[in-house]
Write an enzyme that holds these catalytic residues in place. Structure first.
Site, short mmCIF file in Angstrom:
data_model
loop_
_atom_site.label_atom_id
_atom_site.label_comp_id
_atom_site.label_asym_id
_atom_site.label_seq_id
_atom_site.Cartn_x
_atom_site.Cartn_y
_atom_site.Cartn_z
N ARG A 63 0.82 -1.21 0.00
CA ARG A 63 0.00 0.00 0.00
C ARG A 63 0.86 1.26 0.00
NH1 ARG A 63 -5.09 -1.54 0.72
NH2 ARG A 63 -5.53 -3.43 1.91
N TYR A 96 -3.90 -10.60 -3.91
CA TYR A 96 -3.96 -10.05 -2.55
C TYR A 96 -4.92 -10.84 -1.66
CZ TYR A 96 -4.29 -6.82 1.34
OH TYR A 96 -4.27 -6.27 2.60
N LYS A 142 -6.23 -13.13 16.25
CA LYS A 142 -6.22 -12.25 17.43
C LYS A 142 -6.75 -12.93 18.69
CE LYS A 142 -4.48 -8.89 15.05
NZ LYS A 142 -3.05 -8.55 15.23
N ASP A 191 46.16 -27.10 1.38
CA ASP A 191 45.04 -28.03 1.52
C ASP A 191 45.26 -29.15 0.50
OD1 ASP A 191 42.39 -29.07 2.01
OD2 ASP A 191 41.75 -28.02 0.19
#
Length: 745
Positions: free
Chosen positions: A19, A101, A293, A513
């Protein structure tokens, strides 16, 4: 090769969010931007205007890209700018936006991330629209981005966007912040394989990835490892050509604004009216309508309190405000209906003509009215069943300039990690909620003040401005880390300078190595044998210089290869050492036995489940090899799972290290590594030339541990602590041959 050049002047800040933070209102044929007062808007303004932080140019407006409900025709020719922002609307058709959305974002990602998988809808049309929409946002970024600009992408609606930007604009800095909970891997893996990989890879297009809590960080890191195979070290993911920092940045609020609001006349009047019209004790909650919630569970917890505590009847008012949200959707309509019925039932069962236990309102609240209720209430009851952060609880604490009131907070809210002085409850446990309300009502004022002071100090120290500063400070620090690890490939000139340093020195030590450096990487480790040319060259160098072969291989393999050569050998990443001219192997004094029995069965199970993989038992380590696995892609996934399990299984007191090597997962003691072993050699000799060459992650310890004036060389293009790179293993012989040319015997 990574281009480390940065623009001389800091660029602009580009925010990309679903938004726009403005209302676009047409007046006299001109569009006016009315800026909202959200915390993110205030914080980015503060950040850009902070002259001490040169991250962005304060002379340039903040560019904000977001979806607009207006049509292109309505906005054609409009400037869409105010004093601080330039708005760039993204236009998405109704059909795409519905699937993008409402569909992918709100019907799939939202319930999945909030642990309601039964509500998640997996629809291919959703994902198709999500891709289309992210591409539309990218097109707008591509239209306005300039060299030096920093792009900050916000939230789950735009998870593919950082990757799209990175692919086209690799030099620009990119941040991503995830504002909701990131789910555990068991939930995340419910997404189709291609979707979840695209999401992880998209997010990893950013330089800095932020979440609210460390739990969410760990969940994402596990997804990054198991979905895309990217491990991490201290929350840094090395992508070979760049590094990503994944960390927690708990979003906050404008503390000063809420604290000062206590004394505002409108707030004081709202507080006075609440106190006059409500009962002796006031409980307050405010949420938008959403299943995350925990509103029904909260009501049932309050009902249990009324059942258990009849002495409080007629003395308490629970003011519960629910802000309308998505109430045109059936599921949300049903939720609202259930809330209405539950409130009505509780009021009917416990209330009377003089007292209503719950004052329930379904509406938005004005700012002064909301802060008035925050500051009038004795208890704020915040009980989400899952919440990324939850800023209501922080607003409540910040507004309590009087240092009173009690916060009851769900342990499922991200904010619970910061606000430990609240009464922390399980939002699904009715008795826990009831007990907390009783405890809150009986809490002495001194105890309230003590708890409130601690929480207020924490929120004041880490407010929304500190949050944004913290995020971009990490971005600047990452730039410094890139500079430290940047790839500098040796040129002829660079090789010649090493050659001159070699020729002018008299006491030299060289560390090599083995696999991938002296010998090529091959599917069967037993067949990784050095060529005669390399053997002869090492033999010649070892006649006049100190040469150390430093490998993760076991001592028997290395003994066979270098038996006749005048070299020191370090085996099993520093656990065992054989000095030049000796046949005796010395075990590192820090080594402890009796740890393998607990690790071996885990590795063996993974080997049985993965055809072609096998467990190698070394004297001081265990290694799970999958280079010879039948299906390398399948084996890679099993390797990531094994790594994750080992890292979570191994307790700190075991002092074990899990190594993510080249087609091998290895476990060894942490008290030693290639770095400690190499440093021991350097410290006991007065060397005026130190060289180390390696290709693996284990060689990083060696590069880090050697003195600053050492010549350290990484084979390949992975970011490394080595100061120089060469392209591949074949170049090692030519580099060494050229370096030692013309040195006399």
């Amino acid at each position: 090769m990574e281009n480390s050049k940065q623009p001389l002047q800091p660029g602009r800040l580009i925010i990309v969010a679903y938004r726009l933070p403005f209302k676009l209102i047409m007046e006299n044929d001109q569009v006016q931007l009315f800026q909202n007062s959200g915390g993110l808007v205030s914080a980015v303004l503060s950040l850009v205007n902070d002259q001490t932080a040169p991250t962005f140019s304060s002379a340039e407006k903040i560019q904000w890209i977001g979806f607009s409900e207006n049509t292109p025709e309505e906005l054609e020719g409009q400037s869409l700018t105010n004093d601080d922002f330039q708005a760039h609307p993204v236009f998405i058709s109704d059909e795409v936006n519905e699937n993008y959305y409402e569909g992918f974002c709100n019907n799939l990602i939202w319930p999945l991330c909030h642990y309601f998988p039964s509500l998640a809808r997996f629809d291919e049309a959703y994902y198709d629209a999500y891709q289309v929409a992210n591409k539309l946002f990218f097109d707008k970024v591509a239209e306005i981005i300039q060299p030096g600009d920093v792009v900050w992408v916000q939230d789950y609606q735009l998870m593919l966007l950082p990757g799209l930007i990175r692919e086209r604009f690799p030099e620009n800095k990119i941040g991503f912040f995830f504002h909701i909970p990131f789910p555990s891997f068991e939930l995340f893996r419910l997404l189709p394989v291609t979707w979840r990989k695209a999401i992880v890879d998209g997010i990893l297009g950013a330089d800095v990835v932020g979440f609210h809590t460390n739990d969410y960080v760990e969940y994402f890191l596990k997804a990054a490892r198991l979905v895309s195979g990217y491990g991490n070290k201290l929350h840094y993911i090395n992508m070979s050509n760049r590094i990503i920092k994944v960390d927690s940045f708990p979003i906050s609020i404008d503390f000063a604004k809420f604290n000062a609001a206590f004394d505002e006349p409108e707030v004081a009047e709202a507080r006075h009216e609440a106190r006059q019209s409500l009962k002796e004790k006031i409980i307050f909650s405010v949420d938008r309508l959403d299943y995350s919630k925990g509103i029904i569970h909260r009501l049932k917890g309050y009902q249990r309190f009324l059942e258990n505590c009849p002495e409080w009847h007629g003395k308490v008012s629970f003011v519960m405000v629910v802000v309308p949200s998505r109430d045109t959707i059936d599921q949300y309509q049903q939720m609202k209906s259930e809330i209405d019925q539950t409130v009505g039932r509780i009021n009917a069962d416990y209330g009377n003509i003089y007292w209503q236990p719950i004052i329930y309102q379904y509406r938005s609240m004005a700012y002064h009215e909301m802060v008035g209720m925050y500051t009038a209430s004795d208890v704020a009851l915040i009980t989400p069943v899952r919440d990324g952060m939850n800023l209501v609880c922080k607003e409540y604490v910040a507004s309590r300039k009087d240092r009173q009131g009690v916060l009851i907070l769900s342990e499922m809210a991200g904010a619970a990690a910061e606000l430990g002085e609240a009464l922390i409850i399980n939002p699904l446990d009715q008795q826990d909620i009831a007990d907390a309300i009783k405890t809150a009502f009986e809490m002495p004022v001194e105890e309230q003040t003590k708890r409130m002071d601690a929480m207020r100090e924490r929120i004041q120290d880490y407010d929304v401005f500190a949050w944004t500063n913290d995020f971009f400070t990490q971005m600047m620090m990452l730039e410094q880390e890139h500079e430290r690890l940047r790839q500098v490939f040796l040129t002829d000139r660079g090789i010649d300078s090493i050659r001159r340093a070699y020729q002018s020195s008299t006491n030299r030590i060289l560390f090599f190595d083995y696999d991938g450096t002296l010998a090529p990487i091959v599917p069967d480790p037993a067949k990784a044998i050095i060529s005669e040319d390399v053997r002869k060259l090492i033999q010649d160098i070892a006649k006049r210089d100190t040469v150390v072969i430093i490998s993760g291989r076991d001592r028997h393999f290395l003994d066979q290869l270098f038996k006749e050569m005048p070299v020191h050998i370090i085996a099993e990443h520093g656990a065992l050492t054989r000095l030049k001219g000796s046949t005796e192997w010395l075990l590192n004094e820090s080594y402890e036995e009796n740890w393998k029995d607990s690790i071996r069965p885990i590795m063996q199970i993974y080997a049985k489940r993965c055809p072609g993989a096998f467990v190698e038992e070394k004297e001081t380590a265990l290694a799970w090899h999958y280079r010879t696995a039948d299906e390398i892609e399948y084996a890679s996934r099993r390797a990531q799972e094994l790594l994750w399990q080992l890292k979570n299984y191994i307790q700190p007191e075991l002092n074990l290290q899990v190594i993510d090597g080249n087609k091998v997962v290895e476990v060894k003691k942490t008290a030693f590594n290639k770095g400690t072993a190499a440093r021991t050699f350097v410290e006991i000799g007065n060397y005026d030339f130190v060289l180390a060459i390696g290709d693996d992650t284990t060689d990083e310890d060696m590069f880090e541990a050697l003195p600053d004036d050492s010549f350290t060389i990484k084979i390949g293009d992975d970011l490394s602590a080595a100061r120089n790179h060469i392209r591949n293993q074949e170049e090692v012989f030519h580099f060494l041959d050229f370096m030692v040319t013309s040195i006399g015997e």
